[in-house]
Design an enzyme around this catalytic site. Sequence first.
Site, PDB file in Angstrom:
ATOM      1  N   LYS A 171       1.326  -0.199   4.274  1.00  0.00           N
ATOM      2  CA  LYS A 171       2.221  -0.198   3.115  1.00  0.00           C
ATOM      3  C   LYS A 171       3.648  -0.568   3.477  1.00  0.00           C
ATOM      4  CE  LYS A 171      -0.382   3.150   0.382  1.00  0.00           C
ATOM      5  NZ  LYS A 171      -0.306   4.326  -0.475  1.00  0.00           N
TER       6      LYS A 171
ATOM      7  N   LYS B 271      -4.028   5.748  -9.782  1.00  0.00           N
ATOM      8  CA  LYS B 271      -3.701   4.849  -8.678  1.00  0.00           C
ATOM      9  C   LYS B 271      -2.264   5.114  -8.245  1.00  0.00           C
ATOM     10  CE  LYS B 271      -7.676   2.631  -9.099  1.00  0.00           C
ATOM     11  NZ  LYS B 271      -8.282   3.527 -10.102  1.00  0.00           N
ATOM     12  N   ASP B 272      -2.011   4.911  -6.981  1.00  0.00           N
ATOM     13  CA  ASP B 272      -0.730   5.257  -6.387  1.00  0.00           C
ATOM     14  C   ASP B 272       0.371   4.277  -6.788  1.00  0.00           C
ATOM     15  OD1 ASP B 272       0.993   6.716  -4.729  1.00  0.00           O
ATOM     16  OD2 ASP B 272       0.583   5.417  -3.024  1.00  0.00           O
ATOM     17  N   ARG B 273       1.600   4.751  -6.705  1.00  0.00           N
ATOM     18  CA  ARG B 273       2.765   3.906  -6.964  1.00  0.00           C
ATOM     19  C   ARG B 273       2.974   2.884  -5.848  1.00  0.00           C
ATOM     20  NH1 ARG B 273       6.007   7.693  -7.135  1.00  0.00           N
ATOM     21  NH2 ARG B 273       6.347   7.893  -9.389  1.00  0.00           N
TER      22      ARG B 273
END
Length: 352
Positions: A22, A80-82
Amino acid sequence: MSESELLGPRAYGEACGQALLKACAEDFQVDEVLDIPLSGQGEHLWLWVEKRGLNTEEAARRLARAAGMPLKAISYAGLKDRQALTRQWFSLHLPGKADPDLVAAEDDSLRILERVRHSRKLQRGAHAANGFKLRLTRLAADRPALDARLEQLRRQGVPNYFGLQRFGHDGGNLAEARAFAVRRELPAQRNLRSRLLSAARSYLFNRVLAERVAVGDWNRAQPGDLLAFTDSRSFFPAGVEECADPRLALLDLHPTGPLWGAGGSPAGAATKVLEDAVGRCEAPLGDWLGEAGMLHERRILRLPIDRLAWHYPAIDILQLEFVLPAGCFATVVVRELVDLWPAGLMDTSCVF
């Protein structure tokens, strides 16, 4: 709390190296896999949405504002993640209404890729799976060992831990859940209540799975286990005959662990002994879950990794692609491969 306290030991030994996950949103891409044929007509407008820098709840609020409708009229299958580039479905309940103008919802962080009418709303947990494309950068690893580990994961799967994000920053969700459990109270706010109950339930499951990983039987059925197929919520008891079922070796059938709720463990033999022992150690959390109305369910202990593929676009980059069942965490796959540099410690969930 540390990762090892919230999850448990690795199944395959030490990591093969280190990497960063990420560094940017494109390094963690998630596509929801929905196995529902959409009819093209009905009072629900389904939207296929691409988002970055937004979590699912933020995207839902933005869609609600743009459509001029209450948030409760917006549905989605999974969270869902940011910190990712994700594509997922939302549905808007529009009985007797035309499609709203949603231009105000769109910008560089949210794009509507497809719009389809359907007769029913999107239910939570309705998606079949999630497809992942991960790019690990700043890779410092023994590549032959990494390739061998990936082949091992393809053949044998990984422990199906709940990932770090379920527990909040430094385990804050779990700490808050413990505080409510001691007081025998529930949060009044629905989203907070759901988050804390999920954290408590996930932690108890991880405790059981960690014990089985430590002794090496997390991926083997034993008499007394409750078995389930990969995509099924039903389960059945394992006797000697069931423990020899060839579908276990094919990663279609798996031993399960407890998702805590009212009543004791329905497992038998050594499995019940272990689960009851964890329940006694964490009695306030277990009792709290039962009093909150949670029912006992099961979750597979072993996570099969479908369509796993990988390549190295550069000497210090590993790109992974795979599909996981809904409710499973991509970073529990990554943790069996490499340690993450600090910037990559955030996790991404599929769905509770």
